[in-house]
Design a protein around this motif. Structure first.
Motif, PDB file in Angstrom:
ATOM      1  N   ASP A   8      52.249  -9.305  -2.983  1.00  0.00           N
ATOM      2  CA  ASP A   8      53.522  -8.626  -2.692  1.00  0.00           C
ATOM      3  C   ASP A   8      53.854  -7.532  -3.694  1.00  0.00           C
ATOM      4  O   ASP A   8      54.693  -6.666  -3.404  1.00  0.00           O
ATOM      5  CB  ASP A   8      54.658  -9.656  -2.674  1.00  0.00           C
ATOM      6  N   HIS A   9      53.208  -7.570  -4.880  1.00  0.00           N
ATOM      7  CA  HIS A   9      53.528  -6.603  -5.934  1.00  0.00           C
ATOM      8  C   HIS A   9      52.220  -6.071  -6.529  1.00  0.00           C
ATOM      9  O   HIS A   9      51.909  -6.340  -7.700  1.00  0.00           O
ATOM     10  CB  HIS A   9      54.395  -7.270  -7.000  1.00  0.00           C
ATOM     11  N   PRO A  10      51.453  -5.325  -5.758  1.00  0.00           N
ATOM     12  CA  PRO A  10      50.086  -4.961  -6.149  1.00  0.00           C
ATOM     13  C   PRO A  10      49.969  -4.130  -7.418  1.00  0.00           C
ATOM     14  O   PRO A  10      48.946  -4.192  -8.094  1.00  0.00           O
ATOM     15  CB  PRO A  10      49.574  -4.186  -4.928  1.00  0.00           C
ATOM     16  N   ASP A  11      50.964  -3.353  -7.750  1.00  0.00           N
ATOM     17  CA  ASP A  11      50.876  -2.490  -8.927  1.00  0.00           C
ATOM     18  C   ASP A  11      51.712  -3.009 -10.097  1.00  0.00           C
ATOM     19  O   ASP A  11      51.961  -2.272 -11.055  1.00  0.00           O
ATOM     20  CB  ASP A  11      51.344  -1.073  -8.569  1.00  0.00           C
ATOM     21  N   SER A  12      52.111  -4.278 -10.001  1.00  0.00           N
ATOM     22  CA  SER A  12      53.060  -4.802 -10.986  1.00  0.00           C
ATOM     23  C   SER A  12      52.518  -5.952 -11.814  1.00  0.00           C
ATOM     24  O   SER A  12      53.273  -6.569 -12.575  1.00  0.00           O
ATOM     25  CB  SER A  12      54.340  -5.270 -10.277  1.00  0.00           C
ATOM     26  N   VAL A  13      51.227  -6.253 -11.707  1.00  0.00           N
ATOM     27  CA  VAL A  13      50.718  -7.414 -12.435  1.00  0.00           C
ATOM     28  C   VAL A  13      49.271  -7.203 -12.852  1.00  0.00           C
ATOM     29  O   VAL A  13      48.474  -6.605 -12.126  1.00  0.00           O
ATOM     30  CB  VAL A  13      50.838  -8.692 -11.566  1.00  0.00           C
ATOM     31  N   ILE A  14      48.962  -7.647 -14.060  1.00  0.00           N
ATOM     32  CA  ILE A  14      47.593  -7.763 -14.545  1.00  0.00           C
ATOM     33  C   ILE A  14      47.471  -9.120 -15.216  1.00  0.00           C
ATOM     34  O   ILE A  14      48.487  -9.784 -15.494  1.00  0.00           O
ATOM     35  CB  ILE A  14      47.213  -6.643 -15.535  1.00  0.00           C
ATOM     36  N   PHE A  15      46.239  -9.558 -15.463  1.00  0.00           N
ATOM     37  CA  PHE A  15      46.062 -10.853 -16.121  1.00  0.00           C
ATOM     38  C   PHE A  15      45.138 -10.714 -17.318  1.00  0.00           C
ATOM     39  O   PHE A  15      44.374  -9.747 -17.437  1.00  0.00           O
ATOM     40  CB  PHE A  15      45.521 -11.894 -15.133  1.00  0.00           C
ATOM     41  N   SER A  16      45.224 -11.706 -18.187  1.00  0.00           N
ATOM     42  CA  SER A  16      44.404 -11.714 -19.384  1.00  0.00           C
ATOM     43  C   SER A  16      44.139 -13.160 -19.788  1.00  0.00           C
ATOM     44  O   SER A  16      44.959 -14.051 -19.531  1.00  0.00           O
ATOM     45  CB  SER A  16      45.129 -10.975 -20.521  1.00  0.00           C
ATOM     46  N   ALA A  17      43.008 -13.395 -20.417  1.00  0.00           N
ATOM     47  CA  ALA A  17      42.670 -14.719 -20.931  1.00  0.00           C
ATOM     48  C   ALA A  17      42.658 -14.675 -22.452  1.00  0.00           C
ATOM     49  O   ALA A  17      42.195 -13.698 -23.054  1.00  0.00           O
ATOM     50  CB  ALA A  17      41.313 -15.167 -20.420  1.00  0.00           C
ATOM     51  N   GLY A  18      43.180 -15.711 -23.086  1.00  0.00           N
ATOM     52  CA  GLY A  18      43.137 -15.736 -24.540  1.00  0.00           C
ATOM     53  C   GLY A  18      44.072 -16.753 -25.144  1.00  0.00           C
ATOM     54  O   GLY A  18      44.941 -17.308 -24.472  1.00  0.00           O
ATOM     55  N   ASP A  19      43.891 -16.981 -26.427  1.00  0.00           N
ATOM     56  CA  ASP A  19      44.672 -17.949 -27.192  1.00  0.00           C
ATOM     57  C   ASP A  19      45.951 -17.274 -27.686  1.00  0.00           C
ATOM     58  O   ASP A  19      45.901 -16.337 -28.477  1.00  0.00           O
ATOM     59  CB  ASP A  19      43.827 -18.432 -28.375  1.00  0.00           C
ATOM     60  N   ALA A  20      47.084 -17.776 -27.221  1.00  0.00           N
ATOM     61  CA  ALA A  20      48.378 -17.179 -27.578  1.00  0.00           C
ATOM     62  C   ALA A  20      48.718 -17.331 -29.048  1.00  0.00           C
ATOM     63  O   ALA A  20      49.639 -16.673 -29.536  1.00  0.00           O
ATOM     64  CB  ALA A  20      49.484 -17.800 -26.726  1.00  0.00           C
ATOM     65  N   ALA A  21      47.993 -18.187 -29.753  1.00  0.00           N
ATOM     66  CA  ALA A  21      48.270 -18.388 -31.177  1.00  0.00           C
ATOM     67  C   ALA A  21      47.397 -17.516 -32.076  1.00  0.00           C
ATOM     68  O   ALA A  21      47.593 -17.490 -33.292  1.00  0.00           O
ATOM     69  CB  ALA A  21      48.067 -19.860 -31.555  1.00  0.00           C
ATOM     70  N   ASP A  22      46.454 -16.778 -31.480  1.00  0.00           N
ATOM     71  CA  ASP A  22      45.536 -15.958 -32.257  1.00  0.00           C
ATOM     72  C   ASP A  22      46.085 -14.539 -32.393  1.00  0.00           C
ATOM     73  O   ASP A  22      46.319 -13.853 -31.395  1.00  0.00           O
ATOM     74  CB  ASP A  22      44.165 -15.930 -31.566  1.00  0.00           C
TER      75      ASP A  22
END
Length: 274
Positions: free
Chosen positions: A52-66
């Protein structure tokens, strides 16, 4: 803060409250970065939002504490969407249980539940002060205001999360920086389903304490409450209103409150046949 047109990062958003927040932010017109230690989960949530929001989201993987991971995440967000307006420090773990918790379990709980927030704030807040705006949302827990039966690392680290959010608001609230601290009781998440259910009496106690203290809420309902609180600029977000009553009882007579918590623990253990 009005979320429409803003850029938001949500850690731990591959499921649960984080995923619900990401969906709600995108629905409200924000551009959202879905990030989680589980990259496949983050991708699933982002793919769902993109329908529904094709230009409004990206994703990432990683440790939020790093810190290096956070630095790269912020840089990528700025390259894709522009300066970060809102940061949701939502990633969290249960940690260990009682005094048998290992050093590794204590360290993991403190790193993810507290230091991840500190490191993100160090990277973002100076720029927000220069801009005169920015918003930091901490996902803590009612355990950070009260305590968590069964799990010492969770309770201690969530107290730390609340304390850091308070300090952040006191120190930077007069400089255009908004801060909110989310302190729910039971929410239907994997943390509640499995994080406090390790087949150990202390784990079962922790899960039962959460489930019997009040209604277990849907993450989407919690996300709505959070976004409303951000719009109003409210610091303390309590999806379970009774937490405030419990907190007042604690402050008005600490010894009586501790005695009551002991009795509550004994009742839960008796119900489990322990």
């Amino acid at each position: 803060m009005d979320i429409s047109g803003k850029v938001a990062i949500v850690t731990g958003s591959g499921a649960g409250i984080g995923a619900a927040l990401a969906r709600r932010l995108a629905a409200g017109g924000a551009r959202v970065v879905v990030t989680d230690l589980d990259g496949a989960a983050a991708e699933r949530v982002a793919t769902e939002i993109a329908v529904d929001h094709p230009d409004s989201v990206i994703f990432s993987a990683g440790d939020a504490a790093d810190e290096a991971t956070l630095r790269d995440l912020i840089a990528r967000t700025e390259a894709e969407f522009g300066p970060v307006d809102l940061f949701f420090a939502n990633a969290g773990i249960a940690g260990g249980l009682g005094l048998d918790s290992t050093e590794e379990q204590w360290n993991a709980a403190l790193q993810i539940n507290v230091m991840a927030h500190v490191r993100a704030a160090k990277l973002l807040v100076p720029g927000w002060v220069e801009r005169g705006s920015g918003y930091f949302v901490t996902t803590a827990s009612a355990a950070g205001l009260l305590t968590q039966l069964g799990s010492a690392p969770y309770s201690v680290s969530k107290h730390g999360a609340v304390a850091f959010a308070e300090w952040l608001s006191v120190t930077y609230g007069g400089k255009g920086i908004g801060v909110s601290c989310l302190c729910p009781m039971g929410v239907q998440t994997a943390l509640l389903d499995t994080g406090f259910s390790a087949g150990d009496p202390s784990a079962e106690l922790a899960a039962r304490a959460v489930r019997t203290a009040g209604e277990v809420l849907d993450p989407a309902d919690v996300a709505d409450i959070v976004v409303d609180a951000v719009a109003d600029g409210r610091f303390l977000i309590l999806p379970h209103p009774q937490v405030l009553e419990f907190y007042r009882h604690k402050g008005s007579d600490y010894d009586r409150w501790i005695l009551g918590m002991r009795r509550y623990q004994e009742a839960l253990l008796a119900a489990d046949g322990v």
